[in-house]
Design an enzyme around this catalytic site. Structure first.
Site, short mmCIF file in Angstrom:
data_model
loop_
_atom_site.label_atom_id
_atom_site.label_comp_id
_atom_site.label_asym_id
_atom_site.label_seq_id
_atom_site.Cartn_x
_atom_site.Cartn_y
_atom_site.Cartn_z
N TYR A 48 31.16 -79.38 39.05
CA TYR A 48 32.47 -79.96 38.72
C TYR A 48 32.33 -80.88 37.52
O TYR A 48 31.25 -81.38 37.20
CB TYR A 48 33.05 -80.72 39.91
CG TYR A 48 32.44 -82.08 40.17
CD1 TYR A 48 32.99 -83.24 39.60
CD2 TYR A 48 31.32 -82.22 40.99
CE1 TYR A 48 32.43 -84.48 39.84
CE2 TYR A 48 30.77 -83.46 41.24
CZ TYR A 48 31.32 -84.59 40.66
OH TYR A 48 30.77 -85.82 40.89
N CYS A 49 33.47 -81.09 36.83
CA CYS A 49 33.55 -82.02 35.70
C CYS A 49 34.97 -82.56 35.63
O CYS A 49 35.76 -82.36 36.56
CB CYS A 49 33.14 -81.35 34.39
SG CYS A 49 34.16 -79.94 33.93
N THR A 50 35.34 -83.23 34.56
CA THR A 50 36.64 -83.90 34.48
C THR A 50 37.80 -82.91 34.48
O THR A 50 38.74 -83.04 35.25
CB THR A 50 36.72 -84.78 33.22
OG1 THR A 50 35.62 -85.69 33.23
CG2 THR A 50 38.02 -85.55 33.17
N GLY A 76 37.18 -79.21 33.78
CA GLY A 76 36.72 -77.85 34.02
C GLY A 76 36.01 -77.20 32.85
O GLY A 76 35.27 -76.22 33.04
N ILE A 92 38.33 -82.55 38.11
CA ILE A 92 38.73 -83.70 38.93
C ILE A 92 40.21 -83.99 38.76
O ILE A 92 40.89 -84.38 39.71
CB ILE A 92 37.89 -84.93 38.53
CG1 ILE A 92 36.40 -84.64 38.68
CG2 ILE A 92 38.27 -86.15 39.36
CD1 ILE A 92 35.50 -85.64 37.97
#
Length: 632
Positions: free
Chosen positions: A334-336, A338, A373
């Protein structure tokens, strides 16, 4: 005989006397008239003063009686209501307002409205930030934020790239959209702001570009009703080699078609609860320090790669200790928003197909959070499995799940009003101040770690102490990653990264035949004192030294103490205009012998390619030296 001149003078004197008499009479008359007027006005005032107090007393008595009657009625009503209602009902009524406000804070719209479907169409997620400001003013909270990315494969040629670049800029001017656009032959990665209609109009134009050949399936994430101060001032479109700088441009870039399986937030949250699963935070470590996912105890294992930049991810993924953690597991990423997971998951799956040591790990699947996120917060407004805040690269700087932000505002409002606030409402603070180590999660100011350059997490109080020159934020105040790894200078970081990248690219050449792109880092110059120690005469037994022409980029407190043994106090001489340090210090050493060795051994010697100037300095009797606050 009386002359003519004397007669003339007598006549003049008589005329003057007559005039003076007339003036005196006139003045006496005016005085009498004024006295009469004063007497009449005073009598009128006395008459009024004699009448008004009685009327006022009567009125005040009536008012007091009315107030007493009203208060008695209220007391009777309150007594009867208390007798009729139980204590539980009274408590429920007292908490009714707070519960209503909390419920309003939790009520967040995370689905596209009719305007979105009509104006934009396709995949879009939007919600209002009203929960952050319960009663926003239309002008003060009229900004809409847009986040999106889109990879294009096969990559664009020069003509195709220039055509898209021109389109997004012209459309930006048309709809008055501002922000940052990372443009590349492999696609777009944008963070934009504008009005409600302006942003949606821009999205519509991009969706329709070239009959939807590139952006028909792009997912736009919109946040409305943000403060006007969070809007970008201008539109800046700039060309980059990669949408995310992994050092995998061109032929090295793994195909986006190899990226992991995209899971919507609710499915991703369920997957975190499964056994034999790891969840990799693909963001930088300073982002993860203020907020991250916290899977359940029997669920996925959280992994932070401890990266300063995304270019470190391919190297980290190839380390033996990383492979041990991934062996036989499901891998979640996951990241901020995508975009970083696209290449990261594609890289892992490419290695699983082409590299024997990765094949042998038996990885059960690679998954990534669709929309990142930011989208997870929209589906889980109360946080779900998230803890803390999400670091952002826009004017918000960071944000938390919207319901938690709304509840925190309700709590602060109740505290200001002196009312009881509900417990356990608010955002968990995950980070710590790098200077005083108290809980803190707000990145303030422009300070960066003096050794590696990442943003510094410093609390408000420590910034103020530094501003007031009470407690300096010197080079010893570093990020927690540099402290953990024992990094004390920039050349240590460059040496470490260069060494690891060289080993990684050697493997790439052996397996894929790629040519190296990174340059070998220069060997770091050590800051050692000369081998032969010399002593300079010191008849006055001075212990204060002035050291000039140090390398500001390389020298920190630890290195300075290694260079000059016996240092007890240091004053870093800062530039008055810029506030920066340019290589000059005052130091106090323990003994006159330490001072004589420092001057004799270091004066006019080279260190980091610079000729040092070390000299004795007699303390000024009018000033305090050494100052207790400068003690190391």
């Amino acid at each position: 005989m009386v002359s003519d001149e004397e007669l003339k003078q007598k006549k003049k004197s008589k005329k003057k006397e007559k005039k003076m008499k007339k003036k005196r009479k006139h003045e006496e008359i005016t005085k009498i008239e004024k006295e009469k007027k004063n007497i009449s006005t005073s009598t009128d005032k006395d008459d009024v003063s004699q009448v008004t107090p009685k009327s006022e007393k009567k009125r005040s008595k009536k008012d007091k009686k009315q107030k007493k009657d009203k208060s008695k009625k209220k007391d009777k009503k309150s007594k009867t209501s208390k007798q009729e209602k139980s204590p539980k009902k009274i408590e429920e009524e007292n908490d009714a307002n707070t519960t209503e406000e909390l419920n309003e804070a939790k009520n967040v719209k995370a689905a596209p409205n009719d305007d979105d479907l009509k104006i934009v169409g396709g995949r879009i997620v939007s919600f209002s930030a009203d929960v952050m400001e319960p009663e926003p003013a239309s002008q003060e909270h009229s900004t809409t934020l847009l986040l999106f990315y889109q990879y294009i494969e096969p990559v664009l040629d020069e003509d195709g790239f220039q055509a898209i670049l021109e389109h997004v800029q012209v459309a930006g001017e048309k709809h008055q959209v501002t922000g940052r656009m990372r443009t590349s032959y492999e696609g777009l990665n944008c963070t934009l702001t504008g009005s409600y209609d302006g942003v949606r109009g821009w999205c519509k134009d991009l969706r329709d570009y070239n009959n939807g050949a590139y952006f028909a399936d792009t997912e736009f994430k919109l946040t409305d009703n943000l403060p006007s101060g969070q809007a970008f001032p201008t539109l800046h479109a700039f060309k980059v080699d990669e949408l995310v700088n992994y050092g995998l441009s061109g032929i090295k870039a793994p195909s986006i078609h190899m990226s992991g399986e995209h899971l919507e937030p609710k499915d991703y949250d369920k997957k975190m609860k499964e056994k034999d699963t790891v969840i990799i935070d693909v963001r930088n470590h300073y982002e993860a320090s203020i907020g991250r996912f916290q899977p359940p105890v029997n669920g996925a294992q959280y992994i932070d790669p401890m990266m300063r930049k995304s270019t470190e991810f391919p190297v980290w993924l190839d380390k033996p200790e990383t492979k041990d953690m991934l062996r036989g597991k499901q891998v979640l990423m996951y990241c901020t928003g995508g975009v970083r997971c696209e290449r990261a998951s594609a890289l892992l799956r490419t290695k699983m197909e082409n590299e024997d040591d990765t094949k042998a790990l038996g990885i059960k699947g690679v998954f990534q959070l669709q929309g990142g996120i930011d989208k997870y917060f929209r589906d889980f407004p109360e946080g779900g499995s998230w803890r803390g805040k999400n670091y952002t690269f826009d004017k918000r700087f960071s944000h938390a799940p919207p319901a938690l932000e709304g509840m925190e505002r309700v709590v602060k409002k109740k505290e200001k009003e002196g009312k009881e606030a509900p417990e356990k409402a608010g955002i968990e603070v995950m980070g710590k101040c790098e200077a005083c180590h108290k809980p803190w999660d707000m990145f303030r100011g422009k300070r960066r770690c003096p050794t590696c350059g990442v943003p510094s997490l410093i609390c408000k109080e420590c910034y103020q102490l530094d501003k007031d020159k009470i407690k300096k934020l010197d080079r010893s105040v570093r990020c927690d990653l540099c402290v953990k790894e024992g990094i004390r200078s920039k050349h240590q970081v460059r040496e470490k990264v260069g060494r690891e990248m060289e080993a990684y690219e050697t493997k790439l050449r052996e397996i894929y035949g790629f040519q190296p792109t990174s340059k070998k880092s220069k060997p770091a110059q050590r800051m050692d004192a000369p081998r032969k120690k010399k002593s300079a005469p010191n008849p006055k037994k001075i212990t204060k030294l002035f050291v000039k022409n140090l390398c500001a980029k390389e020298v920190d407190q630890l290195q300075l103490c290694e260079l000059i043994p016996g240092i007890t106090h240091i004053e870093w001489i800062m530039d008055r205009k810029t506030g920066n340090w340019y290589g000059s210090v005052f130091v106090e050493v323990a003994t006159p012998e330490d001072a004589s060795i420092a001057v004799g051994s270091l004066h006019k010697q080279k260190c980091h390619g610079r000729v040092l100037n070390v000299s004795y300095l007699e303390p000024d009797p009018k000033s305090i030296w050494p100052h207790p606050k400068l003690k190391i």
